[in-house]
Design an enzyme around this catalytic site. Structure first.
Site, PDB file in Angstrom:
ATOM      1  N   CYS A 233       2.601   3.865   8.275  1.00  0.00           N
ATOM      2  CA  CYS A 233       1.327   3.939   9.016  1.00  0.00           C
ATOM      3  C   CYS A 233       0.618   2.588   9.134  1.00  0.00           C
ATOM      4  CB  CYS A 233       0.399   4.954   8.356  1.00  0.00           C
ATOM      5  SG  CYS A 233       0.339   4.808   6.565  1.00  0.00           S
TER       6      CYS A 233
ATOM      7  N   HIS B 292      -6.972   4.116   8.335  1.00  0.00           N
ATOM      8  CA  HIS B 292      -6.765   2.858   7.604  1.00  0.00           C
ATOM      9  C   HIS B 292      -7.460   1.720   8.350  1.00  0.00           C
ATOM     10  CE1 HIS B 292      -3.990   5.003   5.204  1.00  0.00           C
ATOM     11  NE2 HIS B 292      -2.839   4.531   5.663  1.00  0.00           N
TER      12      HIS B 292
END
Ligand code: A2P
Length: 386
Positions: free
Chosen positions: A172, A279
């Site tokens: 990711c 994130h």
């Protein structure tokens, strides 16, 4: 969407999924694109989801439903624990089946989206691929295999053309980094990258998510080695002999593979922060060539999949709460690194479960179907063990 039947944590996860803010604009523009794609597409495909009851697996279902792929039928697989669970999906009720060595037989599956962990992928992806199913794997199992393309559709879609039955979805934190780095590499040639990440607890699955919730109630963590509430942990995945974590080395190695440049100098520090979804990354980049800051901003704002949010005078910059449940990568705080001849600092935020996992995997499936439809790729490509 939720699963009926046994299994702990289901209502909790349903509540989490429902808590995402709606994004009508991207939803409707996606719908229009999907409709066009549907009209143009002749063949309809059979799609399997392996790990369909997991955090990413459920997000696969949500993204597949939104994007309306030209699918004829779906098959949902998970462990024996979930076999028999009912799952309402696409206006129908599906039954989850146990993943076994023979579970793909007689089903005429074209594509399988895997997110059931590296061990499961290592064993079952070749079994599926040998049966002519193209596997798109979200685990780390196959990412660095030279025969397996590692794909971010905005960056290296052409790598899909050289698959032999297995395609890998990157980590990711790598996905959201390479989306803005690619247009800059093409223009200015990247020499060196310094990554510093601020990663959401959902990246550690439901257990990570629960640790932050527990922390808000003053309870001890179960997944992380220290409390995450009111804290930051410079520790994601296992430590390696060189002192880096696996997460940090994934960013280094996967970036090189995706950008097709093994000589890139890259270093990373990955940190878990008390944020539920999305994130954030500080990315410092040094270039071979000179650049004008306005040109660089233009290049980013015109690149596919990127939204530039950069107006510090109005306190506008990317933040996790705004990126959650969005498919784009948000870039801001774009400023020259005045300590080097040609460098820039970026602040990059994206939803780690969507663009960082489920959406990117489904986008790979869409490109693959597109290549099949356009005759650029033959569906008969088979897994090769050499
Ligand atoms: P199950 O729910 O039956 O355990 P997460 O990453 O959120 O924990 O999800 C992992 C997913 O992978 C779940 O769907 C889980 O199914 C599935 N899974 C885990 N181990 C296996 C296995 N050995 N075989 C098949 N599916 C598995």
């Amino acid at each position: 969407m939720f699963f009926e039947g046994a299994g702990s944590g289901d209502p909790e996860l349903f509540a989490l999924l429902s808590a995402y803010p709606d994004n009508e604009v991207s939803f409707y523009s996606n719908m229009q694109k999907d409709r066009k794609r549907e009209e143009m597409t002749l063949k309809r495909y059979n799609i399997a989801i392996v790990g369909a009851t997991g955090m990413v697996g459920r997000k696969f279902l949500q993204v597949l439903q939104e994007r309306k792929l030209p699918a004829e039928n779906y098959y949902l697989f998970a462990s024996a624990r979930s076999a028999g669970k009912k799952c309402p999906f696409m206006g129908r009720e599906f039954t989850v089946e146990e993943l076994t060595e023979t579970c793909f037989d007689g089903k005429d599956i074209d594509i399988a989206l895997f997110s059931a962990g590296a061990e499961v992928s290592r064993k079952f992806a070749p079994i599926a691929a040998e049966k002519g199913i193209v596997v798109i794997d979200n685990s780390s199992a196959w990412r660095m295999d030279p025969g397996v393309p590692l794909v971010v559709p905005e960056v290296n879609p052409q790598d899909i053309l050289r698959h032999h039955g297995i395609l890998a979805n990157p980590n990711c934190s790598t996905i959201q980094a390479v989306v803005p780095l690619k247009p800059l590499h093409d223009r200015y040639r990247i020499k060196r990258i310094v990554y510093s990440t601020y990663q959401a607890v959902s990246g550690a699955g439901m257990q990570g998510y629960s640790d932050l919730e527990r922390g808000t109630r003053g309870e001890a963590p179960k997944k992380f080695p220290h409390p995450i509430f009111g804290n930051c942990l410079p520790h994601i995945d296992d430590f390696l002999e060189n002192g880096y974590t696996k997460e940090e080395m994934k960013m280094v190695n996967e970036t090189r593979k995706i950008l097709g440049d093994p000589s890139l100098a890259i270093t990373a520090t990955a940190v878990r922060v008390p944020v539920f979804y999305s994130h954030s990354e500080s990315i410092n980049v040094e270039f071979e060539r000179k650049f004008e800051l306005d040109d660089l901003k233009q290049a980013l704002s015109h690149a596919e999949g990127i939204v530039v949010v950069d107006d510090p005078t109005k306190c506008r910059y990317p933040m996790p709460i705004n990126a959650a449940d969005r498919d784009e990568v948000f870039v801001g705080r774009i400023r020259r690194d005045e300590s080097v001849d040609s460098g820039v600092n970026l602040w990059v935020v994206a939803d780690n479960i969507r663009k960082g996992a489920a959406t990117n995997t489904v986008q790979i499936a869409q490109r693959l179907m597109d290549y099949w439809e356009k005759g650029k790729l033959k569906q008969e490509n088979r897994w090769q063990t050499d």
